[in-house]
Design a protein around this motif. Structure first.
Motif, short mmCIF file in Angstrom:
data_model
loop_
_atom_site.label_atom_id
_atom_site.label_comp_id
_atom_site.label_asym_id
_atom_site.label_seq_id
_atom_site.Cartn_x
_atom_site.Cartn_y
_atom_site.Cartn_z
N GLN A 70 0.84 -1.19 0.00
CA GLN A 70 0.00 0.00 0.00
C GLN A 70 0.88 1.24 0.00
O GLN A 70 1.79 1.37 0.80
CB GLN A 70 -0.91 0.02 1.23
N VAL A 71 0.60 2.15 -0.90
CA VAL A 71 1.36 3.39 -1.01
C VAL A 71 0.70 4.47 -0.18
O VAL A 71 -0.51 4.68 -0.28
CB VAL A 71 1.45 3.85 -2.47
N GLN A 72 1.48 5.14 0.63
CA GLN A 72 0.98 6.28 1.40
C GLN A 72 1.85 7.50 1.11
O GLN A 72 3.06 7.37 0.94
CB GLN A 72 1.00 5.97 2.89
N LEU A 73 1.22 8.65 1.07
CA LEU A 73 1.90 9.89 0.75
C LEU A 73 1.61 10.91 1.84
O LEU A 73 0.46 11.12 2.20
CB LEU A 73 1.41 10.41 -0.60
N GLU A 74 2.66 11.54 2.33
CA GLU A 74 2.50 12.51 3.42
C GLU A 74 3.15 13.83 3.01
O GLU A 74 4.37 13.92 2.92
CB GLU A 74 3.14 11.98 4.70
N GLU A 75 2.33 14.86 2.82
CA GLU A 75 2.85 16.18 2.46
C GLU A 75 3.12 17.01 3.70
O GLU A 75 2.49 16.83 4.74
CB GLU A 75 1.87 16.95 1.56
N SER A 76 4.03 17.94 3.53
CA SER A 76 4.32 18.91 4.59
C SER A 76 4.96 20.14 3.97
O SER A 76 5.39 20.10 2.81
CB SER A 76 5.26 18.31 5.64
N GLY A 77 4.98 21.23 4.73
CA GLY A 77 5.74 22.39 4.31
C GLY A 77 4.96 23.53 3.72
O GLY A 77 5.55 24.54 3.33
N GLY A 78 3.65 23.42 3.63
CA GLY A 78 2.89 24.54 3.09
C GLY A 78 2.88 25.70 4.06
O GLY A 78 3.46 25.65 5.14
N GLY A 79 2.23 26.78 3.67
CA GLY A 79 2.14 27.94 4.53
C GLY A 79 1.71 29.17 3.77
O GLY A 79 1.19 29.07 2.65
N SER A 80 1.93 30.32 4.39
CA SER A 80 1.56 31.59 3.79
C SER A 80 2.81 32.40 3.48
O SER A 80 3.75 32.42 4.27
CB SER A 80 0.65 32.38 4.74
N VAL A 81 2.77 33.08 2.36
CA VAL A 81 3.92 33.87 1.93
C VAL A 81 3.42 35.02 1.07
O VAL A 81 2.34 34.94 0.48
CB VAL A 81 4.92 32.97 1.15
N GLN A 82 4.19 36.08 1.03
CA GLN A 82 3.84 37.21 0.17
C GLN A 82 4.28 36.92 -1.27
O GLN A 82 5.21 36.13 -1.51
CB GLN A 82 4.50 38.47 0.68
N ALA A 83 3.63 37.58 -2.17
CA ALA A 83 3.98 37.43 -3.58
C ALA A 83 5.47 37.74 -3.79
O ALA A 83 6.01 38.68 -3.19
CB ALA A 83 3.13 38.35 -4.45
N GLY A 84 6.10 36.92 -4.59
CA GLY A 84 7.53 37.05 -4.82
C GLY A 84 8.37 36.18 -3.91
O GLY A 84 9.57 36.01 -4.14
N GLY A 85 7.74 35.62 -2.90
CA GLY A 85 8.46 34.78 -1.95
C GLY A 85 8.58 33.34 -2.41
O GLY A 85 8.20 32.99 -3.53
N SER A 86 9.14 32.51 -1.53
CA SER A 86 9.40 31.12 -1.85
C SER A 86 8.87 30.20 -0.75
O SER A 86 8.80 30.59 0.42
CB SER A 86 10.91 30.89 -1.99
N LEU A 87 8.55 28.98 -1.16
CA LEU A 87 8.17 27.93 -0.23
C LEU A 87 8.66 26.60 -0.81
O LEU A 87 8.77 26.46 -2.04
CB LEU A 87 6.65 27.84 -0.05
N ARG A 88 8.91 25.66 0.07
CA ARG A 88 9.20 24.30 -0.37
C ARG A 88 8.26 23.35 0.33
O ARG A 88 8.16 23.37 1.57
CB ARG A 88 10.66 23.90 -0.08
N VAL A 89 7.57 22.55 -0.45
CA VAL A 89 6.71 21.52 0.11
C VAL A 89 7.33 20.16 -0.15
O VAL A 89 8.05 19.96 -1.14
CB VAL A 89 5.28 21.59 -0.45
N SER A 90 7.07 19.23 0.76
CA SER A 90 7.66 17.90 0.69
C SER A 90 6.57 16.84 0.65
O SER A 90 5.47 17.05 1.16
CB SER A 90 8.54 17.65 1.93
#
Length: 123
Positions: free
Chosen positions: A1-21
């Motif tokens: 069985q395959v399971q997927l777990e995301e993390s790393g979202g959030g809020s940022v201003q335009a022009g900014g950066s985020l990394r999700v996993s």
């Protein structure tokens, strides 16, 4: 069985950066096609980027080319989505998904989905 777990979202201003996993549990990364999708309120879910680990991969939707980067850490069985120069239109729930290996990740039949992580970009 395959399971997927995301993390790393959030809020940022335009022009900014985020990394999700997205941590993939149950199977080695290279056996499956792995992709990121997003869904904004009132809109259909769309393919953002994905990889079947071929020379042509990863693939990107045109609206994120040059800003988003798909990568992986095989030792951790985790894929990442680095998002730079974020725009308000990137606001969405970002979800990773897995499919049995398919040459083109854009046409894969995704059977396994994570719960998603919210990304909000304010202008």
């Amino acid at each position: 069985q395959v399971q997927l777990e995301e993390s790393g979202g959030g809020s940022v201003q335009a022009g900014g950066s985020l990394r999700v996993s997205c941590r993939v549990l149950g199977v080695p990364l290279g056996y499956y096609t792995i992709s990121w999708f997003r869904q904004a309120p009132g809109k259909e879910r769309e393919f953002v980027t994905g990889s079947s680990w071929t020379a042509e991969d990863p693939r990107y939707v045109d609206t994120v080319k040059g800003r988003f980067t798909f990568s992986r850490d095989s030792a951790e069985n985790t894929v990442f989505l680095q998002m730079n120069n974020l725009k308000s239109e990137d606001t969405a729930l970002y979800t990773c998904a897995a499919a049995h290996w398919t040459l083109d990740p854009r046409s894969a039949d995704y059977k396994f989905w994570g719960l998603g992580t919210q990304v909000t970009v304010s202008s």
